[in-house]
Motif scaffolding. Structure first.
Motif, PDB file in Angstrom:
ATOM      1  N   MET A   1       0.840  -1.173   0.000  1.00  0.00           N
ATOM      2  CA  MET A   1       0.000   0.000   0.000  1.00  0.00           C
ATOM      3  C   MET A   1       0.894   1.248   0.000  1.00  0.00           C
ATOM      4  O   MET A   1       1.868   1.316   0.743  1.00  0.00           O
ATOM      5  CB  MET A   1      -0.902  -0.003   1.235  1.00  0.00           C
ATOM      6  N   ILE A   2       0.554   2.201  -0.821  1.00  0.00           N
ATOM      7  CA  ILE A   2       1.279   3.466  -0.904  1.00  0.00           C
ATOM      8  C   ILE A   2       0.350   4.573  -0.425  1.00  0.00           C
ATOM      9  O   ILE A   2      -0.814   4.627  -0.811  1.00  0.00           O
ATOM     10  CB  ILE A   2       1.728   3.762  -2.356  1.00  0.00           C
ATOM     11  N   ARG A   3       0.872   5.438   0.425  1.00  0.00           N
ATOM     12  CA  ARG A   3       0.082   6.557   0.932  1.00  0.00           C
ATOM     13  C   ARG A   3       0.977   7.769   1.112  1.00  0.00           C
ATOM     14  O   ARG A   3       2.209   7.650   1.161  1.00  0.00           O
ATOM     15  CB  ARG A   3      -0.599   6.192   2.248  1.00  0.00           C
ATOM     16  N   ASN A   4       0.341   8.934   1.214  1.00  0.00           N
ATOM     17  CA  ASN A   4       1.087  10.148   1.525  1.00  0.00           C
ATOM     18  C   ASN A   4       1.589  10.074   2.959  1.00  0.00           C
ATOM     19  O   ASN A   4       0.899   9.549   3.851  1.00  0.00           O
ATOM     20  CB  ASN A   4       0.205  11.380   1.359  1.00  0.00           C
ATOM     21  N   ALA A   5       2.775  10.598   3.174  1.00  0.00           N
ATOM     22  CA  ALA A   5       3.331  10.633   4.520  1.00  0.00           C
ATOM     23  C   ALA A   5       2.513  11.584   5.390  1.00  0.00           C
ATOM     24  O   ALA A   5       1.948  12.569   4.903  1.00  0.00           O
ATOM     25  CB  ALA A   5       4.784  11.100   4.479  1.00  0.00           C
ATOM     26  N   VAL A   6       2.458  11.274   6.670  1.00  0.00           N
ATOM     27  CA  VAL A   6       1.861  12.146   7.678  1.00  0.00           C
ATOM     28  C   VAL A   6       2.953  12.480   8.686  1.00  0.00           C
ATOM     29  O   VAL A   6       4.011  11.841   8.724  1.00  0.00           O
ATOM     30  CB  VAL A   6       0.635  11.492   8.362  1.00  0.00           C
ATOM     31  N   VAL A   7       2.705  13.483   9.502  1.00  0.00           N
ATOM     32  CA  VAL A   7       3.733  13.978  10.419  1.00  0.00           C
ATOM     33  C   VAL A   7       4.258  12.862  11.324  1.00  0.00           C
ATOM     34  O   VAL A   7       5.443  12.852  11.686  1.00  0.00           O
ATOM     35  CB  VAL A   7       3.234  15.204  11.205  1.00  0.00           C
ATOM     36  N   GLU A   8       3.420  11.901  11.665  1.00  0.00           N
ATOM     37  CA  GLU A   8       3.849  10.798  12.531  1.00  0.00           C
ATOM     38  C   GLU A   8       4.879   9.881  11.849  1.00  0.00           C
ATOM     39  O   GLU A   8       5.545   9.092  12.515  1.00  0.00           O
ATOM     40  CB  GLU A   8       2.637   9.974  12.986  1.00  0.00           C
ATOM     41  N   ASP A   9       5.017   9.995  10.531  1.00  0.00           N
ATOM     42  CA  ASP A   9       5.988   9.189   9.796  1.00  0.00           C
ATOM     43  C   ASP A   9       7.398   9.747   9.854  1.00  0.00           C
ATOM     44  O   ASP A   9       8.351   9.063   9.459  1.00  0.00           O
ATOM     45  CB  ASP A   9       5.581   9.084   8.311  1.00  0.00           C
ATOM     46  N   VAL A  10       7.568  10.969  10.308  1.00  0.00           N
ATOM     47  CA  VAL A  10       8.875  11.626  10.248  1.00  0.00           C
ATOM     48  C   VAL A  10       9.976  10.816  10.919  1.00  0.00           C
ATOM     49  O   VAL A  10      11.044  10.614  10.321  1.00  0.00           O
ATOM     50  CB  VAL A  10       8.788  13.075  10.785  1.00  0.00           C
ATOM     51  N   PRO A  11       9.800  10.296  12.146  1.00  0.00           N
ATOM     52  CA  PRO A  11      10.890   9.510  12.742  1.00  0.00           C
ATOM     53  C   PRO A  11      11.280   8.303  11.888  1.00  0.00           C
ATOM     54  O   PRO A  11      12.474   8.010  11.725  1.00  0.00           O
ATOM     55  CB  PRO A  11      10.324   9.074  14.096  1.00  0.00           C
ATOM     56  N   SER A  12      10.306   7.627  11.325  1.00  0.00           N
ATOM     57  CA  SER A  12      10.586   6.467  10.480  1.00  0.00           C
ATOM     58  C   SER A  12      11.304   6.877   9.200  1.00  0.00           C
ATOM     59  O   SER A  12      12.220   6.182   8.737  1.00  0.00           O
ATOM     60  CB  SER A  12       9.274   5.748  10.153  1.00  0.00           C
ATOM     61  N   ILE A  13      10.915   7.994   8.607  1.00  0.00           N
ATOM     62  CA  ILE A  13      11.575   8.469   7.388  1.00  0.00           C
ATOM     63  C   ILE A  13      13.030   8.818   7.684  1.00  0.00           C
ATOM     64  O   ILE A  13      13.930   8.442   6.923  1.00  0.00           O
ATOM     65  CB  ILE A  13      10.826   9.674   6.784  1.00  0.00           C
ATOM     66  N   VAL A  14      13.272   9.512   8.787  1.00  0.00           N
ATOM     67  CA  VAL A  14      14.657   9.857   9.149  1.00  0.00           C
ATOM     68  C   VAL A  14      15.474   8.590   9.362  1.00  0.00           C
ATOM     69  O   VAL A  14      16.625   8.494   8.921  1.00  0.00           O
ATOM     70  CB  VAL A  14      14.686  10.779  10.391  1.00  0.00           C
TER      71      VAL A  14
END
Length: 158
Positions: A1-14
């Motif tokens: 599944m692909i979705r737009n990032a949300v602010v809660e995703d920031v730690p995982s993205i970093v």
């Protein structure tokens, strides 16, 4: 599944940015903070955008794509520049990378953008082969140039 990032995703993205930097043999250069990324993605004037790939069964975050708009003076339209594409090693081969690229290509087509571009390290043969299988072509006549660090500071002060 692909979705737009949300602010809660920031730690995982970093975290995944650092994993990517380690793979690219450049971990010391990956210094972006959660605060910087949060501002860039979700601040008053977002400068970049991100998509998240999740495992369909567990909803675990398994990859991301971070991109921004560029502009072609020759085409007269915006395009997409993919800054980072990363799928965690244990989830590669499951279609997540292709799904992220497909979502970005769909965005470009829907918005009338004429180009979708990115860079890849010349030694990264698995990625190069994957991109070619999608129809991407290397821009062999072009060389990326970069100003950073002391050279950027010196020119900026002159």
């Amino acid at each position: 599944m692909i979705r737009n990032a949300v602010v809660e995703d920031v730690p995982s993205i970093v975290e995944m940015i650092r994993e990517l930097a380690e793979y690219e043999r450049a971990l010391p250069e990956a210094r972006a903070t959660e605060e910087q990324l949060r501002e860039a993605l979700f601040g008053e004037q977002p400068a970049v955008f991100a998509l998240i790939a999740e495992d369909d069964a567990s909803l675990e975050t398994v990859g991301f794509a971070l991109w921004f708009r560029n502009f072609s003076t020759w085409k007269g339209t915006h395009g997409i520049y993919l800054e980072d594409l990363y799928v965690r090693p244990e989830h590669r081969g499951g279609g997540h990378g292709r799904a992220l690229l497909t979502a970005l290509a769909r965005t470009a087509v829907e918005r009338g953008y004429q180009r979708f571009e990115w860079s890849v390290l010349d030694w990264n043969e698995p990625s190069i082969g994957f991109y070619k299988s999608l129809g991407a072509v290397p821009m062999d006549e072009w060389t990326v140039h970069r100003l950073s660090g002391e050279a950027l500071e010196a020119l900026g002060r002159s």
